[in-house]
Design a protein around this motif. Structure first.
Motif, PDB file in Angstrom:
ATOM      1  N   THR A  56      -4.318  -4.953   0.459  1.00  0.00           N
ATOM      2  CA  THR A  56      -3.316  -5.310  -0.505  1.00  0.00           C
ATOM      3  C   THR A  56      -3.017  -6.655  -1.108  1.00  0.00           C
ATOM      4  N   LEU A  57      -3.383  -7.550  -0.176  1.00  0.00           N
ATOM      5  CA  LEU A  57      -3.266  -9.028  -0.436  1.00  0.00           C
ATOM      6  C   LEU A  57      -4.154  -9.135  -1.667  1.00  0.00           C
ATOM      7  N   VAL A  58      -5.508  -8.682  -1.844  1.00  0.00           N
ATOM      8  CA  VAL A  58      -6.309  -9.127  -2.769  1.00  0.00           C
ATOM      9  C   VAL A  58      -5.943  -8.377  -4.095  1.00  0.00           C
ATOM     10  N   ALA A  59      -5.678  -7.109  -3.784  1.00  0.00           N
ATOM     11  CA  ALA A  59      -5.350  -6.277  -5.209  1.00  0.00           C
ATOM     12  C   ALA A  59      -4.001  -6.970  -5.871  1.00  0.00           C
ATOM     13  N   ARG A  60      -3.119  -7.315  -5.161  1.00  0.00           N
ATOM     14  CA  ARG A  60      -1.840  -7.615  -5.663  1.00  0.00           C
ATOM     15  C   ARG A  60      -2.089  -9.121  -6.007  1.00  0.00           C
ATOM     16  N   LEU A  61      -2.588 -10.185  -5.363  1.00  0.00           N
ATOM     17  CA  LEU A  61      -2.511 -11.454  -5.630  1.00  0.00           C
ATOM     18  C   LEU A  61      -3.513 -12.027  -6.754  1.00  0.00           C
ATOM     19  N   TRP A  62      -4.678 -11.279  -6.472  1.00  0.00           N
ATOM     20  CA  TRP A  62      -5.951 -11.746  -7.321  1.00  0.00           C
ATOM     21  C   TRP A  62      -6.315 -10.624  -8.436  1.00  0.00           C
ATOM     22  N   GLY A  63      -6.080  -9.526  -7.952  1.00  0.00           N
ATOM     23  CA  GLY A  63      -6.199  -8.458  -9.021  1.00  0.00           C
ATOM     24  C   GLY A  63      -4.955  -8.196  -9.995  1.00  0.00           C
ATOM     25  N   LEU A  77      -2.629  -6.181  -9.730  1.00  0.00           N
ATOM     26  CA  LEU A  77      -1.928  -4.713  -9.839  1.00  0.00           C
ATOM     27  C   LEU A  77      -0.495  -4.861  -9.339  1.00  0.00           C
ATOM     28  N   SER A  78       0.214  -3.945 -10.049  1.00  0.00           N
ATOM     29  CA  SER A  78       1.510  -3.585  -9.845  1.00  0.00           C
ATOM     30  C   SER A  78       1.658  -2.944  -8.622  1.00  0.00           C
ATOM     31  N   TRP A  79       2.883  -2.841  -7.853  1.00  0.00           N
ATOM     32  CA  TRP A  79       2.857  -2.164  -6.652  1.00  0.00           C
ATOM     33  C   TRP A  79       2.920  -0.481  -6.726  1.00  0.00           C
ATOM     34  N   GLU A  80       2.841  -0.094  -7.822  1.00  0.00           N
ATOM     35  CA  GLU A  80       2.804   1.331  -7.899  1.00  0.00           C
ATOM     36  C   GLU A  80       0.941   1.408  -8.003  1.00  0.00           C
ATOM     37  N   GLU A  81       0.499   0.583  -8.744  1.00  0.00           N
ATOM     38  CA  GLU A  81      -1.172   0.489  -8.592  1.00  0.00           C
ATOM     39  C   GLU A  81      -1.656   0.427  -7.294  1.00  0.00           C
ATOM     40  N   VAL A  82      -1.184  -0.559  -6.626  1.00  0.00           N
ATOM     41  CA  VAL A  82      -1.591  -0.796  -5.157  1.00  0.00           C
ATOM     42  C   VAL A  82      -1.221   0.547  -4.469  1.00  0.00           C
ATOM     43  N   ALA A  83      -0.175   0.931  -4.652  1.00  0.00           N
ATOM     44  CA  ALA A  83       0.050   1.993  -3.617  1.00  0.00           C
ATOM     45  C   ALA A  83      -0.610   3.037  -3.646  1.00  0.00           C
ATOM     46  N   ARG A  84      -0.878   3.350  -5.073  1.00  0.00           N
ATOM     47  CA  ARG A  84      -1.903   4.528  -5.323  1.00  0.00           C
ATOM     48  C   ARG A  84      -3.271   4.291  -5.099  1.00  0.00           C
ATOM     49  N   LEU A  85      -3.750   3.020  -5.138  1.00  0.00           N
ATOM     50  CA  LEU A  85      -5.149   2.768  -4.540  1.00  0.00           C
ATOM     51  C   LEU A  85      -5.318   2.719  -3.047  1.00  0.00           C
ATOM     52  N   THR A  86      -4.225   2.329  -2.675  1.00  0.00           N
ATOM     53  CA  THR A  86      -4.345   2.377  -0.819  1.00  0.00           C
ATOM     54  C   THR A  86      -3.771   3.644  -0.212  1.00  0.00           C
ATOM     55  N   ASP A  87      -3.319   4.440  -0.950  1.00  0.00           N
ATOM     56  CA  ASP A  87      -2.892   5.996  -0.665  1.00  0.00           C
ATOM     57  C   ASP A  87      -1.483   5.641   0.231  1.00  0.00           C
ATOM     58  N   THR A  88      -0.750   4.988  -0.181  1.00  0.00           N
ATOM     59  CA  THR A  88       0.553   4.824   0.504  1.00  0.00           C
ATOM     60  C   THR A  88       1.693   4.670  -0.286  1.00  0.00           C
ATOM     61  N   SER A  89       2.822   4.407   0.033  1.00  0.00           N
ATOM     62  CA  SER A  89       3.966   4.169  -0.913  1.00  0.00           C
ATOM     63  C   SER A  89       4.049   2.840  -1.295  1.00  0.00           C
ATOM     64  N   SER A  90       4.674   2.496  -2.269  1.00  0.00           N
ATOM     65  CA  SER A  90       5.075   1.276  -2.814  1.00  0.00           C
ATOM     66  C   SER A  90       5.835   0.329  -1.706  1.00  0.00           C
ATOM     67  N   SER A  91       6.718   0.941  -1.103  1.00  0.00           N
ATOM     68  CA  SER A  91       7.295  -0.076  -0.006  1.00  0.00           C
ATOM     69  C   SER A  91       6.276  -0.297   1.092  1.00  0.00           C
ATOM     70  N   THR A  92       5.529   0.704   1.412  1.00  0.00           N
ATOM     71  CA  THR A  92       4.516   0.166   2.431  1.00  0.00           C
ATOM     72  C   THR A  92       3.598  -0.825   2.013  1.00  0.00           C
ATOM     73  N   ALA A  93       3.123  -0.713   0.940  1.00  0.00           N
ATOM     74  CA  ALA A  93       2.288  -1.556   0.275  1.00  0.00           C
ATOM     75  C   ALA A  93       3.059  -3.127   0.172  1.00  0.00           C
ATOM     76  N   HIS A  94       4.267  -2.894  -0.207  1.00  0.00           N
ATOM     77  CA  HIS A  94       4.980  -4.354  -0.189  1.00  0.00           C
ATOM     78  C   HIS A  94       5.050  -4.937   1.381  1.00  0.00           C
ATOM     79  N   ARG A  95       5.286  -4.219   2.218  1.00  0.00           N
ATOM     80  CA  ARG A  95       5.512  -4.481   3.613  1.00  0.00           C
ATOM     81  C   ARG A  95       4.068  -5.154   3.991  1.00  0.00           C
TER      82      ARG A  95
END
Lengths: 159, 173
Positions: A116-123, A125-143
């Motif tokens: 999550t850190l890599v996808a968001r910080l260096w990649g 990606l938006s929270w929605e994209e990170v959530a879709r990528l990791t098969d979770t919700s946006s709130s879980t990815a944010h947490r």
């Protein structure tokens, strides 16, 4: 029809190649091979893919997990040695301390937080994209991201 | 929904670290990119056409194989018609009509024959010249001709003779 031209491909490689390799590195010791295969797969797609960056991260993630499974069966004892020899970040203008410490701390994080850190910080990606990528919700990815940042803040000096 | 908020200073500090540049085979990727833009459509057409052609050829082969195995040498009788021959005409004495019937078998050939006739553009009956009497009219004519040859026509000689012959043949009261 796949209309990825050479200029466009070169731009994608420059913008997302390093972050994709860093992302694949969270699972396997051959991240460049995984990213190379992902781009080859992209070029062999019969049709244009939707959300190109998100698609690339998804393919790299799957490829890295598969490579990790193969590597764990074959070269489990060699993996730790190989990982220590590969720098994750470019070190310039006195960032060497930060880079080395960051790698140390990140290696201790759970894989879910790391990706999550890599996808968001260096990649980028938006929270929605990170959530879709990791098969979770946006709130879980944010947490997960906030938890990883909290650990990094504790370990990093002068923050 | 989580908003994409502005990164904090700590996040910006982390993000300032650039991941190491990958050692990717750019030349190979560029080659594939150029190849993909050219080779795509022919490859797509080939992938579609090949299974279609194979399936058509395989279907035809299986059909001919089945027809050959099941119907070779057999003839299918489509209809059996009975044709009565004409009464024999004689001036000697009345003769009852012939009870002899001729059965005529209409053979239409097997399916392979129809397939072959379709390919060459001819009907099976047209291609079979060994039995011209298949036609019912021709059959009647042939039978009549045969009958006439077997019993040649004898014209009456005299009216007296004919009456005498009639009387002699009629039993008395």
């Amino acid at each position: 029809m796949n209309r990825i031209g050479q200029e466009f491909l070169s731009k994608i490689l420059d913008e997302h190649g390093p972050a994709l390799v860093l992302y694949a590195r969270q699972w396997c010791d051959t991240p460049e091979d995984v990213v190379q295969e992902a781009f080859v797969s992209l070029l062999r797609q019969p049709r244009e893919v939707d959300n190109l960056v998100g698609w690339l991260y998804r393919v790299v993630r799957n490829g890295a997990i598969n490579a990790s499974r193969k590597a764990s069966r074959r070269f489990r004892h060699e993996r730790s040695a190989a990982r220590q020899g590969e720098p994750w970040f470019e070190c310039r203008n006195g960032q060497k301390m930060d880079a080395e410490m960051l790698v140390e701390v990140m290696e201790d994080l759970p894989i879910e937080q790391r990706e999550t850190l890599v996808a968001r910080l260096w990649g980028g990606l938006s929270w929605e994209e990170v959530a879709r990528l990791t098969d979770t919700s946006s709130s879980t990815a944010h947490r997960r991201f906030q938890t990883a940042l909290a650990v990094l803040r504790e370990r990093f000096p002068d923050t | 929904m989580i908003e994409d908020d502005q990164p904090t200073s700590f996040e910006a500090r982390l993000a300032s670290l650039r991941p190491r540049s990958p050692r990717l085979q750019r030349d190979h990727l560029m080659f594939l990119a150029g190849q993909a833009s050219v080779v795509y459509w022919p490859r797509y057409r080939t992938n579609v056409a090949r299974p279609v052609i194979l399936s058509v050829v395989a279907t035809m082969a299986v059909t001919f194989l089945v027809l050959t195995a099941t119907e070779s040498g057999s003839r299918i009788v489509d209809q059996v018609a009975s044709a009565a021959t004409t009464p024999r005409v004689s001036h000697d004495r009345p003769v009852s009509p012939s009870q002899e019937d001729v059965q005529y078998r209409f053979e239409v050939g097997n399916s392979l024959g129809w397939v072959f006739s379709f390919l060459v553009g001819k009907q099976p009956d047209e291609s079979d010249t060994a039995k011209p009497e298949r036609n019912l009219v021709q059959l009647r004519e042939a039978l009549l001709k045969e009958d006439a040859q077997a019993r040649p026509f004898k014209p009456p000689q005299d009216k007296h003779d004919a009456a005498a012959e009639t009387e002699s043949s009629t039993p008395g009261p």
